[in-house]
Design a protein around this motif. Structure first.
Motif, PDB file in Angstrom:
ATOM      1  N   ASP A  21       0.845  -1.202   0.000  1.00 27.39           N
ATOM      2  CA  ASP A  21       0.000   0.000   0.000  1.00 27.39           C
ATOM      3  C   ASP A  21       0.878   1.249   0.000  1.00 27.39           C
ATOM      4  N   VAL A  22       0.409   2.286  -0.679  1.00 24.28           N
ATOM      5  CA  VAL A  22       1.170   3.542  -0.764  1.00 24.28           C
ATOM      6  C   VAL A  22       0.361   4.666  -0.126  1.00 24.28           C
ATOM      7  N   LEU A  23       1.020   5.439   0.705  1.00 17.59           N
ATOM      8  CA  LEU A  23       0.391   6.620   1.309  1.00 17.59           C
ATOM      9  C   LEU A  23       0.942   7.845   0.584  1.00 17.59           C
ATOM     10  N   ASP A  24       0.037   8.593  -0.040  1.00 20.58           N
ATOM     11  CA  ASP A  24       0.448   9.747  -0.838  1.00 20.58           C
ATOM     12  C   ASP A  24       0.072  11.020  -0.089  1.00 20.58           C
ATOM     13  N   LEU A  25       1.080  11.773   0.347  1.00 23.62           N
ATOM     14  CA  LEU A  25       0.833  12.974   1.147  1.00 23.62           C
ATOM     15  C   LEU A  25       0.845  14.236   0.274  1.00 23.62           C
ATOM     16  N   GLY A  26       0.994  14.042  -1.042  1.00 27.72           N
ATOM     17  CA  GLY A  26       1.209  15.192  -1.925  1.00 27.72           C
ATOM     18  C   GLY A  26       2.693  15.520  -1.940  1.00 27.72           C
ATOM     19  N   GLY A  27       3.373  15.078  -3.001  1.00 24.32           N
ATOM     20  CA  GLY A  27       4.817  15.326  -3.084  1.00 24.32           C
ATOM     21  C   GLY A  27       5.673  14.355  -2.300  1.00 24.32           C
ATOM     22  N   ILE A  28       5.069  13.618  -1.418  1.00 26.36           N
ATOM     23  CA  ILE A  28       5.807  12.585  -0.658  1.00 26.36           C
ATOM     24  C   ILE A  28       4.976  11.301  -0.673  1.00 26.36           C
ATOM     25  N   ARG A  29       5.638  10.214  -1.044  1.00 24.91           N
ATOM     26  CA  ARG A  29       4.945   8.921  -1.078  1.00 24.91           C
ATOM     27  C   ARG A  29       5.659   7.932  -0.164  1.00 24.91           C
ATOM     28  N   LEU A  30       4.870   7.215   0.613  1.00 25.96           N
ATOM     29  CA  LEU A  30       5.438   6.204   1.498  1.00 25.96           C
ATOM     30  C   LEU A  30       4.828   4.855   1.165  1.00 25.96           C
ATOM     31  N   GLU A  31       5.696   3.872   1.041  1.00 30.82           N
ATOM     32  CA  GLU A  31       5.310   2.522   0.640  1.00 30.82           C
ATOM     33  C   GLU A  31       5.365   1.614   1.856  1.00 30.82           C
ATOM     34  N   ALA A  32       4.281   0.920   2.139  1.00 28.03           N
ATOM     35  CA  ALA A  32       4.261   0.009   3.290  1.00 28.03           C
ATOM     36  C   ALA A  32       4.907  -1.327   2.923  1.00 28.03           C
ATOM     37  N   ILE A  33       5.782  -1.790   3.781  1.00 36.01           N
ATOM     38  CA  ILE A  33       6.422  -3.102   3.605  1.00 36.01           C
ATOM     39  C   ILE A  33       6.166  -3.915   4.879  1.00 36.01           C
ATOM     40  N   PRO A  90       6.899  -9.164   9.243  1.00 32.02           N
ATOM     41  CA  PRO A  90       6.491  -9.886  10.450  1.00 32.02           C
ATOM     42  C   PRO A  90       7.710 -10.363  11.226  1.00 32.02           C
ATOM     43  N   GLY A  91       7.667 -10.205  12.531  1.00 39.43           N
ATOM     44  CA  GLY A  91       8.803 -10.589  13.363  1.00 39.43           C
ATOM     45  C   GLY A  91       8.534 -10.085  14.773  1.00 39.43           C
ATOM     46  N   HIS A  92       8.890  -8.846  15.010  1.00 37.46           N
ATOM     47  CA  HIS A  92       8.664  -8.209  16.317  1.00 37.46           C
ATOM     48  C   HIS A  92       7.183  -8.320  16.724  1.00 37.46           C
ATOM     49  N   THR A  93       6.277  -8.076  15.773  1.00 43.08           N
ATOM     50  CA  THR A  93       4.862  -8.466  15.896  1.00 43.08           C
ATOM     51  C   THR A  93       4.479  -9.072  14.547  1.00 43.08           C
ATOM     52  N   TRP A  94       3.322  -9.727  14.502  1.00 46.45           N
ATOM     53  CA  TRP A  94       2.876 -10.334  13.234  1.00 46.45           C
ATOM     54  C   TRP A  94       2.552  -9.280  12.197  1.00 46.45           C
ATOM     55  N   GLY A  95       2.117  -8.112  12.668  1.00 45.24           N
ATOM     56  CA  GLY A  95       1.675  -7.089  11.715  1.00 45.24           C
ATOM     57  C   GLY A  95       2.654  -5.940  11.546  1.00 45.24           C
ATOM     58  N   SER A  96       3.897  -6.130  11.908  1.00 43.64           N
ATOM     59  CA  SER A  96       4.865  -5.026  11.820  1.00 43.64           C
ATOM     60  C   SER A  96       5.016  -4.532  10.382  1.00 43.64           C
ATOM     61  N   LEU A  97       4.922  -3.220  10.235  1.00 40.98           N
ATOM     62  CA  LEU A  97       5.110  -2.569   8.943  1.00 40.98           C
ATOM     63  C   LEU A  97       6.254  -1.579   9.039  1.00 40.98           C
ATOM     64  N   VAL A  98       6.970  -1.407   7.926  1.00 41.77           N
ATOM     65  CA  VAL A  98       7.932  -0.308   7.812  1.00 41.77           C
ATOM     66  C   VAL A  98       7.513   0.502   6.588  1.00 41.77           C
ATOM     67  N   PHE A  99       7.971   1.749   6.509  1.00 40.99           N
ATOM     68  CA  PHE A  99       7.509   2.649   5.449  1.00 40.99           C
ATOM     69  C   PHE A  99       8.694   3.253   4.707  1.00 40.99           C
ATOM     70  N   LEU A 100       8.711   3.010   3.399  1.00 38.50           N
ATOM     71  CA  LEU A 100       9.821   3.456   2.559  1.00 38.50           C
ATOM     72  C   LEU A 100       9.465   4.746   1.831  1.00 38.50           C
ATOM     73  N   ASP A 101      10.317   5.751   1.964  1.00 40.47           N
ATOM     74  CA  ASP A 101      10.245   6.970   1.159  1.00 40.47           C
ATOM     75  C   ASP A 101      11.394   6.882   0.148  1.00 40.47           C
ATOM     76  N   ARG A 102      11.074   6.495  -1.091  1.00 42.55           N
ATOM     77  CA  ARG A 102      12.134   6.273  -2.082  1.00 42.55           C
ATOM     78  C   ARG A 102      12.871   7.562  -2.427  1.00 42.55           C
ATOM     79  N   ALA A 103      12.152   8.675  -2.444  1.00 41.89           N
ATOM     80  CA  ALA A 103      12.795   9.945  -2.811  1.00 41.89           C
ATOM     81  C   ALA A 103      13.826  10.356  -1.761  1.00 41.89           C
TER      82      ALA A 103
END
Ligand SMILES: [Zn+2]
Length: 280
Positions: free
Chosen positions: A134-146, A149-162
């Protein structure tokens, strides 16, 4: 900026790191249309009011995972994006007493007195599912959810490629806790190998604790440790965290610095190494 309960500082042009009383960290990222708050600290004092001083943009909240030191202000905002696998734990473990207990368990000499009314009560909130890709678009900044699972089953990290940055919560750091009911070391290793596929897109990780970024090389570092844990060739140093016993994959000093110069460390339990040991 600083208040009784929070401190903030800019780490990038449009990114502010905010820390709570126990040193737990969240990130306010301001796009052109809206701001994203990644994590919500422990809920001691009003993070929502503090954030309001930092930005006039509408704020969306996303949680890297459901632990007490990351979810507090979710109960102030009344809604949050979170991976579906971490939704039940948000309520099971996120009550006000647990969050206050965590903050009080950390060293905070000279810190302010916390009154009962300072603790944000846990209330039902709207949880919006967010999943891998999933991608979160803030306008000019995009964050990609990755999904990691490990620390919790639902752990997510967010990549800002720019910006070449990942906001990593507690997914991988110098004291990665893998004995709290999340995935096995075997599955965590698989998740890290997938995460390592983003090596070309990212230089550093900003996590939920520690005050500074870590190089992306912590990811291959942690993959190696998982392999050693599975092979039984790690240091397996007995230790504990918050009163719960665990083994540390590598020898370290009290500040979680490894003696061999590596960065990643993993605290684990022998009954949570393999997939077959864990019932999801
Ligand atoms: Zn955590």
């Amino acid at each position: 900026m600083e208040s009784k309960f929070f401190k903030s500082r800019k780490i990038l042009d449009r990114v502010t790191l905010i820390s709570g009383l126990a040193g737990e960290q969240c990130y306010l990222i301001e796009g052109e249309e809206k701001a994203l708050l990644i994590d919500a600290l422990s809920g001691i004092g009003s993070l929502k009011a503090f954030v309001r001083e930092l930005t006039d943009l509408p704020v969306e909240l996303v949680l890297t995972h459901n632990h007490v030191d990351h979810i507090g202000a979710a109960f102030e905002y009344g809604k949050a994006l979170i991976h579906p696998k971490d939704i039940p734990g948000l309520y099971e473990m996120g009550d006000a007493a647990s969050r206050l207990g965590f903050v009080n368990s950390q060293h905070r000499e000279g810190g302010p007195v916390i009154r009962p009314e300072d603790v944000v009560p846990a209330t039902p909130i709207r949880t919006y599912p967010i999943e891998d890709g999933d991608v979160l678009d803030l306008g000019g900044i995009r964050l990609e959810a990755i999904h990691v699972p490990g620390h919790t089953w639902g752990s997510l990290v967010f990549l800002d490629r720019a910006a070449r940055v990942i906001y990593s919560g507690d997914a991988v750091n110098a004291n990665t806790l893998l004995f709290l009911g999340g995935a096995s070391i075997e599955e965590y290793r698989e998740a890290l190998i997938r995460l390592n596929g983003f090596a070309e897109a990212c230089d550093v990780l900003w996590g939920g604790h520690g005050g500074m970024s870590v190089p992306f090389s912590i990811v291959p570092d942690a993959i190696e440790l998982c392999g050693e844990i599975m092979a039984g060739t790690d240091d397996a140093v007995p230790g504990d965290f918050l009163g719960r016993p665990a083994l540390y994959a590598r020898k370290k000093d009290p500040f979680f610095r490894r003696f061999d110069g590596g960065i990643a460390n993993i605290a684990y339990s022998r009954d949570r190494i393999w997939k077959h040991q864990i019932r999801k």
